[in-house]
Design an enzyme around this catalytic site. Structure first.
Site, short mmCIF file in Angstrom:
data_model
loop_
_atom_site.label_atom_id
_atom_site.label_comp_id
_atom_site.label_asym_id
_atom_site.label_seq_id
_atom_site.Cartn_x
_atom_site.Cartn_y
_atom_site.Cartn_z
N HIS A 106 12.96 22.53 38.94
CA HIS A 106 12.88 21.07 38.95
C HIS A 106 14.26 20.41 38.79
O HIS A 106 14.36 19.19 38.86
CB HIS A 106 11.96 20.56 37.83
N ASP A 124 5.39 28.70 42.45
CA ASP A 124 5.03 28.02 41.20
C ASP A 124 4.03 26.90 41.57
O ASP A 124 4.12 26.32 42.65
CB ASP A 124 6.30 27.42 40.57
ZN LIG Z 1 5.31 25.12 37.24
#
Ligand SMILES: [Zn+2]
Length: 327
Positions: free
Chosen positions: A110, A149
């Site tokens: 992220h 993910d």
């Molecule tokens: Zn994640």
């Protein structure tokens, strides 16, 4: 024999109170890894996070880490965070050198150039972008990053958004239903890189049968792109009941993702999310696939309404992909 890149420094980044992203994740992962034939390697500490992140963001992390202040409401630091994050990048580098798996914390996908990426509300527990590090360090060309993910790897996609040499395939839960709220199929990259950024959605309660539909599409794109290196942002939070999401992948899916790498001579994988069962069962199955160990896992099926929602997404995704790839 799989190489696992690991150092206890990855346990030092720790929350003051309870946080789902905590050092016990390492123990869960090791309990799976220790069932396999592996060799351990130590990471190095890198000194140039600015090859990925802005000077300001690097300084912000260093300062917050020194003061043990949260970076945002999701993302904590302590006095070891900055150093652990430099070692996590070094872990990815060593995984690249050894075709191995980097068992690292803090996670990274992220984290974009300036921290939060593409309008994300927070850094989502991430500090520096680990999977991107070997690519930037060695100026690698023709790398395919596969991010499975359950959350969209917004940081990674942002870092390479205008880079046609980096194919980024991100499979994640429908962002209308989960953090970071972005990562739709019409985000395809910009300038020369159009078509090299690919977002494939799984609706809540989607299971192995849906991921199974995506594998041949990913394979066809890889056959077209002909990567020199295949890199994984390996998150296990899409495992059924892992805790943070509502997708129901099982061993069958993680094994299939691992198997995809076996055509390629150069590969590496970096741990992202995964908080509970996924880190044990999902990780083990992925590594078996990654190491080309023959296994048979049971395939779980989604219900009809979830499957038909997925098929609608998929037809939209295929319409976009056909402009760039022979699928
Ligand atoms: Zn994640």
């Amino acid at each position: 024999m799989i190489t696992i890149v690991y150092d206890d420094i990855y346990k030092y980044h720790a929350p003051k109170g309870y946080h789902v992203e905590n050092p016990s994740r390492i123990d869960k992962a090791l309990s799976a890894i220790n069932q396999l034939k592996v060799k351990f390697k130590k990471p190095i500490k890198v000194d140039d996070p600015q090859i990925i992140h802005s000077e300001d963001y690097v300084k912000l992390v260093e300062k917050h880490s020194k003061l043990e202040e949260n970076l945002d409401e999701d993302t904590y630091t302590n006095r070891y965070t900055y150093e652990s994050a430099l070692y996590a990048m070094g872990g990815a580098l060593e995984a690249f050198e050894t075709n191995g798996f980097a068992l690292v914390r803090p996670p990274g996908h992220h984290a974009g150039v300036n921290g939060r990426a593409f309008g994300a509300p927070t850094l989502g527990f991430c500090i520096f972008n680990n999977v991107a590090y070997p690519i930037k360090k060695y100026k690698l060309k023709r790398v395919a990053i596969i991010d499975f993910d359950v959350h969209y790897g917004n940081g990674t996609q942002e870092i390479f958004y205008d880079d046609p040499d980096i194919l980024h395939i991100d499979v994640h839960q429908d962002p209308r239903t989960i953090y970071p709220g972005n990562g739709f199929p019409d985000m395809i990259g910009e300038k020369d890189a159009e078509g090299t950024k690919i977002n494939l959605l799984i609706p809540p309660l989607g299971s192995d049968d849906l991921y199974e539909e995506l594998i041949p599409i990913i394979q066809a794109i890889l056959d077209d792109f002909k990567p020199a290196v295949i890199a994984y942002s390996a998150g296990f939070d899409s495992y059924m009941g892992d805790g943070l999401a509502s997708v129901n992948a099982t061993e069958y899916t993680f094994y299939s993702f691992g198997v995809l790498s076996n055509k390629f001579t150069k590969k590496y994988a970096v741990l992202e999310g995964g908080y509970d069962k996924g880190l044990i069962k999902g990780l083990k199955a992925f590594l078996e696939g990654f190491a080309n160990i023959k296994m048979e896992y049971k395939k779980y099926q989604s219900n009809d309404s979830v499957r038909s929602r997925f098929m609608n997404y998929l037809s939209e995704e295929k319409n976009i992909l056909r402009n760039y790839w022979s699928i």
